[in-house]
Design a protein around this motif. Structure first.
Motif, PDB file in Angstrom:
ATOM      1  N   ALA A 125       0.833  -1.204   0.000  1.00 58.45           N
ATOM      2  CA  ALA A 125       0.000   0.000   0.000  1.00 58.45           C
ATOM      3  C   ALA A 125       0.868   1.254   0.000  1.00 58.45           C
ATOM      4  CB  ALA A 125      -0.912  -0.006   1.218  1.00 58.45           C
ATOM      5  N   GLY A 126       0.499   2.207  -0.854  1.00 59.01           N
ATOM      6  CA  GLY A 126       1.201   3.487  -0.925  1.00 59.01           C
ATOM      7  C   GLY A 126       2.464   3.472  -1.764  1.00 59.01           C
ATOM      8  N   ASN A 127       2.785   2.316  -2.356  1.00 63.51           N
ATOM      9  CA  ASN A 127       4.003   2.195  -3.160  1.00 63.51           C
ATOM     10  C   ASN A 127       3.672   1.939  -4.624  1.00 63.51           C
ATOM     11  OD1 ASN A 127       5.504   2.291  -0.745  1.00 63.51           O
ATOM     12  ND2 ASN A 127       5.434   0.071  -0.539  1.00 63.51           N
ATOM     13  N   LEU A 128       4.521   2.448  -5.497  1.00 65.65           N
ATOM     14  CA  LEU A 128       4.436   2.072  -6.898  1.00 65.65           C
ATOM     15  C   LEU A 128       4.547   0.552  -6.987  1.00 65.65           C
ATOM     16  CD1 LEU A 128       6.911   4.662  -8.482  1.00 65.65           C
ATOM     17  CD2 LEU A 128       4.436   4.608  -8.789  1.00 65.65           C
ATOM     18  N   PRO A 129       4.055  -0.050  -8.053  1.00 64.57           N
ATOM     19  CA  PRO A 129       4.181  -1.510  -8.182  1.00 64.57           C
ATOM     20  C   PRO A 129       5.605  -1.919  -8.585  1.00 64.57           C
ATOM     21  CG  PRO A 129       3.079  -0.605 -10.098  1.00 64.57           C
ATOM     22  CD  PRO A 129       3.265   0.536  -9.129  1.00 64.57           C
ATOM     23  N   TYR A 130       5.928  -3.177  -8.282  1.00 67.10           N
ATOM     24  CA  TYR A 130       7.121  -3.768  -8.873  1.00 67.10           C
ATOM     25  C   TYR A 130       6.934  -3.681 -10.379  1.00 67.10           C
ATOM     26  CZ  TYR A 130       8.061  -6.232  -4.414  1.00 67.10           C
ATOM     27  OH  TYR A 130       8.325  -6.565  -3.127  1.00 67.10           O
ATOM     28  N   VAL A 147      22.002  -4.390 -22.112  1.00 69.20           N
ATOM     29  CA  VAL A 147      20.983  -4.651 -21.088  1.00 69.20           C
ATOM     30  C   VAL A 147      19.753  -5.245 -21.769  1.00 69.20           C
ATOM     31  CG1 VAL A 147      19.353  -3.538 -19.493  1.00 69.20           C
ATOM     32  CG2 VAL A 147      21.781  -2.934 -19.426  1.00 69.20           C
ATOM     33  N   THR A 148      19.224  -6.322 -21.170  1.00 69.86           N
ATOM     34  CA  THR A 148      18.063  -7.010 -21.723  1.00 69.86           C
ATOM     35  C   THR A 148      16.782  -6.690 -20.950  1.00 69.86           C
ATOM     36  OG1 THR A 148      18.688  -8.930 -20.402  1.00 69.86           O
ATOM     37  CG2 THR A 148      19.347  -8.940 -22.725  1.00 69.86           C
ATOM     38  N   TYR A 149      16.890  -6.610 -19.615  1.00 71.26           N
ATOM     39  CA  TYR A 149      15.730  -6.354 -18.760  1.00 71.26           C
ATOM     40  C   TYR A 149      16.116  -5.391 -17.655  1.00 71.26           C
ATOM     41  CZ  TYR A 149      13.680 -10.488 -20.906  1.00 71.26           C
ATOM     42  OH  TYR A 149      13.182 -11.393 -21.808  1.00 71.26           O
ATOM     43  N   ILE A 150      15.102  -4.684 -17.141  1.00 67.47           N
ATOM     44  CA  ILE A 150      15.270  -3.826 -15.967  1.00 67.47           C
ATOM     45  C   ILE A 150      14.126  -4.152 -15.020  1.00 67.47           C
ATOM     46  CG2 ILE A 150      15.452  -1.466 -15.071  1.00 67.47           C
ATOM     47  CD1 ILE A 150      16.088  -0.623 -18.026  1.00 67.47           C
ATOM     48  N   GLN A 151      14.462  -4.329 -13.750  1.00 70.44           N
ATOM     49  CA  GLN A 151      13.459  -4.544 -12.704  1.00 70.44           C
ATOM     50  C   GLN A 151      13.428  -3.324 -11.798  1.00 70.44           C
ATOM     51  OE1 GLN A 151      15.110  -8.170 -11.016  1.00 70.44           O
ATOM     52  NE2 GLN A 151      13.106  -9.120 -11.195  1.00 70.44           N
ATOM     53  N   ARG A 152      12.228  -2.956 -11.372  1.00 66.30           N
ATOM     54  CA  ARG A 152      12.055  -1.924 -10.337  1.00 66.30           C
ATOM     55  C   ARG A 152      11.596  -2.653  -9.080  1.00 66.30           C
ATOM     56  NH1 ARG A 152       7.771   2.404 -11.782  1.00 66.30           N
ATOM     57  NH2 ARG A 152       6.345   0.744 -11.176  1.00 66.30           N
ATOM     58  N   VAL A 153      12.391  -2.588  -8.031  1.00 62.66           N
ATOM     59  CA  VAL A 153      12.102  -3.294  -6.783  1.00 62.66           C
ATOM     60  C   VAL A 153      12.399  -2.368  -5.597  1.00 62.66           C
ATOM     61  CG1 VAL A 153      12.587  -5.561  -7.811  1.00 62.66           C
ATOM     62  CG2 VAL A 153      14.424  -4.309  -6.660  1.00 62.66           C
ATOM     63  N   ALA A 154      12.166  -2.863  -4.374  1.00 63.48           N
ATOM     64  CA  ALA A 154      12.457  -2.123  -3.131  1.00 63.48           C
ATOM     65  C   ALA A 154      11.799  -0.741  -3.151  1.00 63.48           C
ATOM     66  CB  ALA A 154      13.962  -2.025  -2.900  1.00 63.48           C
ATOM     67  N   LEU A 155      10.508  -0.725  -3.370  1.00 63.77           N
ATOM     68  CA  LEU A 155       9.780   0.524  -3.581  1.00 63.77           C
ATOM     69  C   LEU A 155       9.228   1.131  -2.306  1.00 63.77           C
ATOM     70  CD1 LEU A 155       8.419  -1.271  -6.493  1.00 63.77           C
ATOM     71  CD2 LEU A 155       9.036   1.105  -6.831  1.00 63.77           C
ATOM     72  N   LYS A 156       9.258   2.463  -2.274  1.00 64.48           N
ATOM     73  CA  LYS A 156       8.613   3.231  -1.212  1.00 64.48           C
ATOM     74  C   LYS A 156       8.004   4.480  -1.847  1.00 64.48           C
ATOM     75  CE  LYS A 156      11.526   1.720   2.544  1.00 64.48           C
ATOM     76  NZ  LYS A 156      12.559   2.066   3.504  1.00 64.48           N
ATOM     77  N   GLY A 157       6.701   4.634  -1.701  1.00 63.96           N
ATOM     78  CA  GLY A 157       6.019   5.835  -2.181  1.00 63.96           C
ATOM     79  C   GLY A 157       5.809   5.848  -3.678  1.00 63.96           C
ATOM     80  N   GLY A 158       5.457   7.055  -4.178  1.00 59.35           N
ATOM     81  CA  GLY A 158       5.318   7.266  -5.607  1.00 59.35           C
ATOM     82  C   GLY A 158       3.919   7.194  -6.185  1.00 59.35           C
ATOM     83  N   VAL A 159       2.928   6.815  -5.356  1.00 58.38           N
ATOM     84  CA  VAL A 159       1.577   6.712  -5.903  1.00 58.38           C
ATOM     85  C   VAL A 159       0.969   8.098  -6.084  1.00 58.38           C
ATOM     86  CG1 VAL A 159       1.171   4.409  -4.983  1.00 58.38           C
ATOM     87  CG2 VAL A 159       0.533   6.403  -3.626  1.00 58.38           C
ATOM     88  N   ALA A 160      -0.126   8.158  -6.837  1.00 57.34           N
ATOM     89  CA  ALA A 160      -0.807   9.429  -7.113  1.00 57.34           C
ATOM     90  C   ALA A 160      -1.118  10.162  -5.816  1.00 57.34           C
ATOM     91  CB  ALA A 160      -2.083   9.163  -7.898  1.00 57.34           C
ATOM     92  N   PRO A 161      -1.114  11.489  -5.864  1.00 60.29           N
ATOM     93  CA  PRO A 161      -1.355  12.265  -4.648  1.00 60.29           C
ATOM     94  C   PRO A 161      -2.749  12.015  -4.065  1.00 60.29           C
ATOM     95  CG  PRO A 161      -1.158  13.705  -6.584  1.00 60.29           C
ATOM     96  CD  PRO A 161      -0.901  12.311  -7.036  1.00 60.29           C
TER      97      PRO A 161
END
Length: 188
Positions: A125-130, A147-161
């Protein structure tokens, strides 16, 4: 012939060596390899790829704009406009940047790439998705070449206001903070 140090030179050499050892020990242990086992299946990197570069961002920004909903005339919503963040290595040194649109990762060595989203998965909750993206061929030679792939992990925040988005503030932009790790993979 063996050189001998004067007492002052010997003391300075000892101080320099002690400082170097202290600096190295303050860096802490190298980060543990990222375990794909702990990530949701949709964002796991396919077999045949190896982790090539790890970056993190703290203090990144995501911009949203209050706009009309595409499929619901007269209704409004916060719409993702684009990201802006410095990419740092595990020691905290800036090594590149992330911005968009389109989503672009750029290393300080001049290599740059865009990517196509393949999958997302909830990250709390409150975090952008992986996120898992398939990299387009990089421009320039450097860290992002191959580079073939990029992962976004270890997220905090970033969702719409949480601020209201209505007809009165249509067109208004809002920026929210986030942090994430971006992991760059290359084929074996």
């Amino acid at each position: 012939m063996q050189a001998t140090l004067t007492p002052i030179a010997a003391r300075l050499s000892l101080i320099a060596a002690t400082g170097l050892l202290a600096a190295c020990s303050s860096m802490g242990p190298a980060p543990a390899p990222v375990s794909q086992d702990s990530l949701p299946d949709p964002i796991k990197v396919p077999a045949g790829n190896r982790l090539a570069w790890e970056t993190t961002t703290v203090g990144g920004e995501i911009t949203y704009e209050c706009r009309d909903k595409a499929a619901a005339p007269g209704q409004t919503e916060w719409v993702f406009v684009g990201p802006k963040a410095e990419l740092k290595d595990r020691a905290g040194k800036t090594v590149g940047r992330y911005y968009g649109p389109p989503a672009t990762w750029e290393a300080l060595d001049g290599s740059r790439l865009t990517a196509t989203q393949l999958a997302v998965a909830p990250s709390g909750a409150g975090n952008l998705p992986y996120q898992l993206v398939k990299a387009n061929p990089a421009t320039g030679s450097g860290a992002l070449s191959g580079v073939t792939y990029i992962q976004r992990v270890a997220l905090k925040g970033g969702v719409a206001p949480a601020a209201e988005c209505g007809t009165a503030n249509r067109g208004q932009r809002a920026t929210v903070g986030y942090q994430a790790d971006y992991l760059f993979w290359k084929a074996l």
